[in-house]
Structure formats: C-alpha cells, structure tokens
Scaffold this active site. Structure first.
Site, short mmCIF file in Angstrom:
data_model
loop_
_atom_site.label_atom_id
_atom_site.label_comp_id
_atom_site.label_asym_id
_atom_site.label_seq_id
_atom_site.Cartn_x
_atom_site.Cartn_y
_atom_site.Cartn_z
N ASP A 217 0.36 -1.11 0.02
CA ASP A 217 0.04 0.08 -0.29
C ASP A 217 0.77 1.13 -0.48
OD1 ASP A 217 -3.06 1.16 0.95
OD2 ASP A 217 -1.29 1.98 2.00
N ASN A 225 -3.07 12.73 -3.64
CA ASN A 225 -4.27 13.62 -4.81
C ASN A 225 -4.60 14.54 -4.38
OD1 ASN A 225 -4.62 11.09 -6.75
ND2 ASN A 225 -5.86 10.55 -4.92
N GLU A 258 -4.92 2.16 -3.86
CA GLU A 258 -3.34 2.48 -4.33
C GLU A 258 -2.50 0.96 -3.44
OE1 GLU A 258 -5.16 4.55 -0.46
OE2 GLU A 258 -6.25 3.83 -2.38
#
Length: 366
Positions: A217, A225, A258
C-alpha cells in the site's frame, strides 16, 4: 464481435476483404476469359492496401457513431462508383499507369508497381505506428500480417481458390486478435499496465502448497491526490507499479486503488523478504517531480515543479495451519500491512500465526 466489443475497425477491414472477393467473383470470374481481370486486378490490388491502411489509422469511434459511420459509408460508395466507372469507361491511360509492372521479366510476381508501393507504404507506416502505442492491441499488430497475406493472395489470384482461402484465414486472424484484445483488457489494469485483480484470483489456482503473498500500500496516497490532484496521483501509481514490476521471483498485480499484491510461487517468506526490502528502498529513494494544484496551501510557488518521494508499507504471509488457501493467506498478509501502517509506515511486517498454548497441549495429552 464488433458490436459486442464496440469496435468498428475490424468490421471495416473484413468488409474490405469481402468486397475484394465479391468484385472478382462478379466482374472477373476465373472461368470466363475477358479483358475484365486485366482492368480490375491492378485497380483492386491498389485500393485494398490503401483501404486497410486508412481503417487502421482512423481513430476507433465504435459501431454506434452515426457521423463516423456515414463518413465510412460515403467512402465505400465513392470507391464503388470509381471502380464501376473504370470497368465501364475503360480509361486506358489510367489503367496503363497503375498496371506498370515492377520488372517486366518477373513471371512469379504479378502485382503492379503502384500496388507494391501501396502495400510497402502501408506496412511500413503501420509498423512504425506500433512503436508508439501506449497500450497493447493485438489487432493493430495483426493488420501488418494481414497486409502481407492479402499481397500474397492477390499475387496468386489466378490460382483457383487462393484468394478465398487466404481471405478466410484473414477473418480467423481478426477474430482471434479481438479475443486476445478482450482478454488483455479484462485482465490488465489500464493505468499501470500490471495484471489486475481478476488475473490475481486466477493465479491462485496454480500456486500449490508453497508460496508467499505480499500486500503493498502506498503511504499517505490520499494526501497526494488532495495536494497535487488526481493526475499526480496517477503518476505516482505508475511509478510505483513500474518498480514493483521489477520484482525478482514473483509477479506484481494491482489489487485496487493504491494497493498492490505480489505473489511468489514456490517461495517462503524468508526467501522473499530481501527482495521486498529492495523494492521498498527503491521506491523510497525514487524522486518524483509533481506540479502542485492551484489551491495547494503547502507550496509558496504553485507553478514550479516540486520533487517529492513516496513510501510503501508491506504485509507478508505464507500458508500455515490457520491459513491454508490463497485467499486466506491474502487476508493474512493484509493484516500484516495494517500492522505496518500502525507501526509508522514504510515497513515490512511478517504475519505470523499465534503459537499453540501450552495448556492446549496438556489437554490433548489428558
């Protein structure tokens, strides 16, 4: 299949090959001796590679785009009118020009100089176009081979059945290329190029009893973002995926969002830990240049690129008494990932089952 996959290019390619067969069957059948083959052959052998080239370079608009379909229909109608005019009016100057042979002494080669040049031009440009493809499309690769097959078929046109048989092979190639493309789309993540979750689940069927699975991860990905925008987040995903794809002895998959999954067949956690640490360090040391969003508050100069780095957390697991199936081992590795997050991120944590208590052993003896 074109309707199912919403792709117009394969349909146009096969329609062009079909029309070539129809034209020869109607205007110049082999069983009849006439001037028609000497007129039709150089015309059709020149128009076919140009048509295949045109359908390949035009953008894929799907089968339901009415304006594009009207344009294509108009092109076919204009070509049909042109062929009919040539066959009825017989303009000798035009026909002589497109009928010039490559060499007059060649008996095994019947294609004209103009037709040969058209085939070479189409094949060369389409081959160059393949080098700039961002995504693999088997159909685009097959068009180059189809050009070669149709050049052979037209060159052997006077032999009965050759054109029909080669055209049938072309149809089979187009169908198989569409099947391969559909498989690629279904099993490959479009953004990163890694195999997706569907491929991951199917890979579990052949793992056997000895394997290791790692869940990966990207740390603080949501902040990327929010700070730099989704384009920056996509760039981070691509870079991380490209590094994970260099894994030795294993296979990288995009699990979703992700998260990524690394599967090591016939390997134990002890043998893959060093490789996972290498990947973790490589990603941490990778410098990424991003452009901040206009609403970013953490940057003074919002137009200059900023160099950043990302880290990953990893959870690693292998089969044991409590986790025997790949899906269970995957969830067990995910527990290790959660512990790595809790421990401060940028870490690799092995998921280990709790040992059997001593009291439990005594009760078994009794």
């Amino acid at each position: 299949m074109s309707l199912w996959l919403n792709r117009i290019q394969p349909l146009l390619l096969l329609l062009s090959v079909l029309l070539v067969n129809v034209l020869f069957s109607y205007f110049a059948p082999l069983e009849q001796v006439s001037i028609a083959p000497s007129v039709l052959f150089p015309v059709v052998s020149l128009m076919l590679p140009l048509n295949l080239f045109l359908w390949s370079i035009l953008p894929e608009k799907g089968v339901q785009n009415r304006s594009f379909n009207s344009l294509v229909l108009a092109l076919f109608v204009l070509q049909a009118m042109f062929v009919y005019w040539l066959m009825s009016e017989l303009p000798l100057q035009w026909i002589e020009w497109i009928s010039l042979p490559v060499l007059s002494d060649l008996k095994l080669y019947h294609l004209s100089f103009a037709s040969s040049l058209a085939f070479l031009f189409a094949g060369f440009v389409l081959s160059l176009k393949l080098n700039y493809e961002k995504q693999l499309r088997v159909f685009n690769h097959s068009v180059v081979f189809i050009l070669l097959l149709m050049a052979f078929a037209l060159n052997q046109y006077t032999q009965d059945g050759v054109l029909a048989w080669v055209s049938s092979v072309v149809g089979l190639i187009v169908i198989l290329s569409l099947v391969f493309d559909a498989h690629h789309i279904a099993y490959t993540d479009e953004l990163t190029g890694l195999k997706g979750r569907r491929a991951l689940n199917e890979s579990f069927m052949g793992l056997g009893k000895r394997y290791a699975i790692a869940m990966v991860d990207i740390d603080h990905f949501k902040n990327f973002n929010d700070t730099y925008g989704h384009d920056a987040g996509d760039k981070v995903l691509k870079i991380v995926a490209s590094i994970l794809d260099t894994v030795q002895g294993g296979k990288a998959y995009r699990y979703g969002g992700e998260e990524f999954t690394l599967v090591f067949a016939n390997k134990s956690v002890d043998k893959v830990s060093t490789e996972l640490e290498r990947l973790r360090v490589a990603i941490a040391n990778e410098v990424i240049y991003l452009n901040p969003k206009s609403n970013a508050k953490s940057t003074k100069n919002k137009t200059d690129p900023k160099s950043v780095s990302v880290t990953i957390s990893l959870g690693l697991a292998e089969p044991d008494v409590d986790h025997s199936s790949p899906s269970q081992v995957l969830k067990f590795a995910d527990e290790g990932l959660y512990k790595a997050k809790k421990a401060g991120r940028n870490k690799l944590v092995h998921s280990v089952s709790k040992p059997i208590r001593a009291t439990a052993k005594k009760s078994v003896k009794k």
